[in-house]
Design an enzyme around this catalytic site. Structure first.
Site, PDB file in Angstrom:
ATOM      1  N   CYS A 167       0.826  -1.207   0.000  1.00  0.00           N
ATOM      2  CA  CYS A 167       0.000   0.000   0.000  1.00  0.00           C
ATOM      3  C   CYS A 167       0.860   1.256   0.000  1.00  0.00           C
ATOM      4  CB  CYS A 167      -1.019   0.006   1.133  1.00  0.00           C
ATOM      5  SG  CYS A 167      -2.352   1.218   0.831  1.00  0.00           S
ATOM      6  N   ASP A 209      -4.218   1.421   9.696  1.00  0.00           N
ATOM      7  CA  ASP A 209      -5.443   2.224   9.750  1.00  0.00           C
ATOM      8  C   ASP A 209      -6.078   2.166  11.130  1.00  0.00           C
ATOM      9  OD1 ASP A 209      -5.144   1.461   6.706  1.00  0.00           O
ATOM     10  OD2 ASP A 209      -6.362   3.279   6.865  1.00  0.00           O
TER      11      ASP A 209
HETATM   12  C1  RUB Z   1      -4.152   3.417   2.980  1.00  0.00           C
HETATM   13  C2  RUB Z   1      -3.478   2.435   3.884  1.00  0.00           C
HETATM   14  C3  RUB Z   1      -2.240   2.894   4.583  1.00  0.00           C
HETATM   15  C4  RUB Z   1      -2.624   3.386   5.988  1.00  0.00           C
HETATM   16  C5  RUB Z   1      -1.480   4.126   6.667  1.00  0.00           C
HETATM   17  O1  RUB Z   1      -5.379   2.943   2.487  1.00  0.00           O
HETATM   18  O2  RUB Z   1      -3.956   1.352   4.129  1.00  0.00           O
HETATM   19  O3  RUB Z   1      -1.342   1.843   4.731  1.00  0.00           O
HETATM   20  O4  RUB Z   1      -3.723   4.260   5.897  1.00  0.00           O
HETATM   21  O5  RUB Z   1      -1.144   5.268   5.906  1.00  0.00           O
HETATM   22  P1  RUB Z   1      -6.247   3.870   1.489  1.00  0.00           P
HETATM   23  P2  RUB Z   1      -0.417   6.522   6.570  1.00  0.00           P
HETATM   24  O6  RUB Z   1      -5.396   4.134   0.292  1.00  0.00           O
HETATM   25  O7  RUB Z   1      -7.444   3.042   1.188  1.00  0.00           O
HETATM   26  O8  RUB Z   1      -6.600   5.129   2.253  1.00  0.00           O
HETATM   27  O9  RUB Z   1       0.816   5.987   7.213  1.00  0.00           O
HETATM   28  O10 RUB Z   1      -0.142   7.445   5.411  1.00  0.00           O
HETATM   29  O11 RUB Z   1      -1.356   7.125   7.583  1.00  0.00           O
END
Ligand code: RUB
Length: 292
Positions: free
Chosen positions: A115, A186
């Site tokens: 991701c 998340d």
């Molecule tokens: C994003 C996702 C990220 C976490 C952490 O999912 O799963 O790994 O949100 O991100 P989506 P961060 O693209 O569906 O929003 O470290 O930037 O908070």
């Protein structure tokens, strides 16, 4: 940005990633405070923002933080200062997570991520700035391909990166000598289980089977107070057209999954590097005010 526009951008994923959606919500409520809105107005706005996406707890946590700050301030001016401090504290948290995470990366390491986590990328940036040489394999992350964003961001930092399809994760871990996985989060539950982008739990399972460290990089704003009562995050189901458009076939498109704590080696937070079992203490310490 006003509240409705912020909510729309979160829903349509123009603003995405757990930290960014939480901060965008806090910022749009801050604007309302500065515009002299009442607690009732803020609560109504909070509901609109809360409904934008269901899974990342950084969203409700940030909204509740702002509402609590407002309710416990003598006026809007004092509340605005508290919210500005909260937003700034997230920059500080990011910096600390980068520093702590960098300590885990050694020269010559081969890493893998899935991701697009700003927090995990920030760890890579810190390690690079600390002079370590390493390569990052980035899973494509079907169906929205957030791995493209990740590999471009890592490339732009100057770190060697390789984009792979999600189903290559096991092969790459074995054949390319991956020694650490770094992902974002998340939600983190009090029992240490971690919610992140769909596919993360498979990567964790494979990492464990190959004795590869599985590191979760997350601010404590993503720890779930509700999980103390056994309430888990709703797993967002997205439009089936993101996967394929074939007549007569059922398509299921969950956007997140849960990695059991047994597959998590450690969680890197701004408060330190902790075992997943310590998530309960973080929730009690950070969100005690919400549990009363
Ligand atoms: C994003 C996702 C990220 C976490 C952490 O999912 O799963 O790994 O949100 O991100 P989506 P961060 O693209 O569906 O929003 O470290 O930037 O908070």
């Amino acid at each position: 940005m006003d509240v409705q526009e912020t909510a729309d951008k979160i829903r349509s994923m123009q603003i995405r990633g757990a930290l960014d959606i939480g901060l965008a919500a806090a910022d749009s409520l801050l604007r309302q405070i500065k515009a002299g809105k009442t607690l009732k107005d803020l609560e109504a706005s909070g509901e609109i923002l809360r409904a934008a996406r269901p899974t990342a707890v950084s969203l409700p946590n940030s909204i509740d933080y702002v509402l609590n700050a407002y309710a416990n301030s003598k006026d809007g001016e004092e509340a605005a200062v508290k919210v500005e401090e909260f937003i700034e504290s997230q920059n500080q948290a990011m910096k600390r997570i980068g520093e702590y995470g960098s300590h885990l990366i050694k020269d010559g390491d081969t890493l893998l991520t899935i991701c697009n986590s700003d927090t995990a990328i920030n760890v890579f940036r810190h390690a690079h700035q600390d002079g370590k040489n390493f390569r990052v394999y980035a899973c494509e992350t079907r169906p929205r391909n957030q791995g493209y964003l990740t590999s471009k961001a890592i490339r732009d930092i100057g770190i060697p990166t390789t984009l792979i399809v999600d189903s290559a994760a096991h092969h790459v871990m074995r054949e390319k000598g991956v020694n650490h996985v770094f992902v974002g989060a998340d939600s983190v539950y009090t029992n240490g289980n971690v919610v992140n982008k769909i596919g993360t739990s498979q990567v964790a399972l494979i990492a464990q089977a190959n004795e590869i460290d599985f590191n979760v990089c997350t601010q404590t704003i993503k720890f779930s107070p509700q999980s103390l009562y056994g309430v888990e995050s709703e797993i967002e189901e997205r439009d089936t057209s993101e996967v394929a458009d074939i007549e007569g076939i059922d398509i299921y498109n969950p956007a997140f999954d849960v990695t059991p704590k047994e597959h998590v080696t450690r969680i890197i937070t701004e408060d330190g590097v902790i075992p997943p079992e310590a998530a309960y203490n973080i929730v009690k310490e950070k969100f005690g005010w919400r549990l009363k």
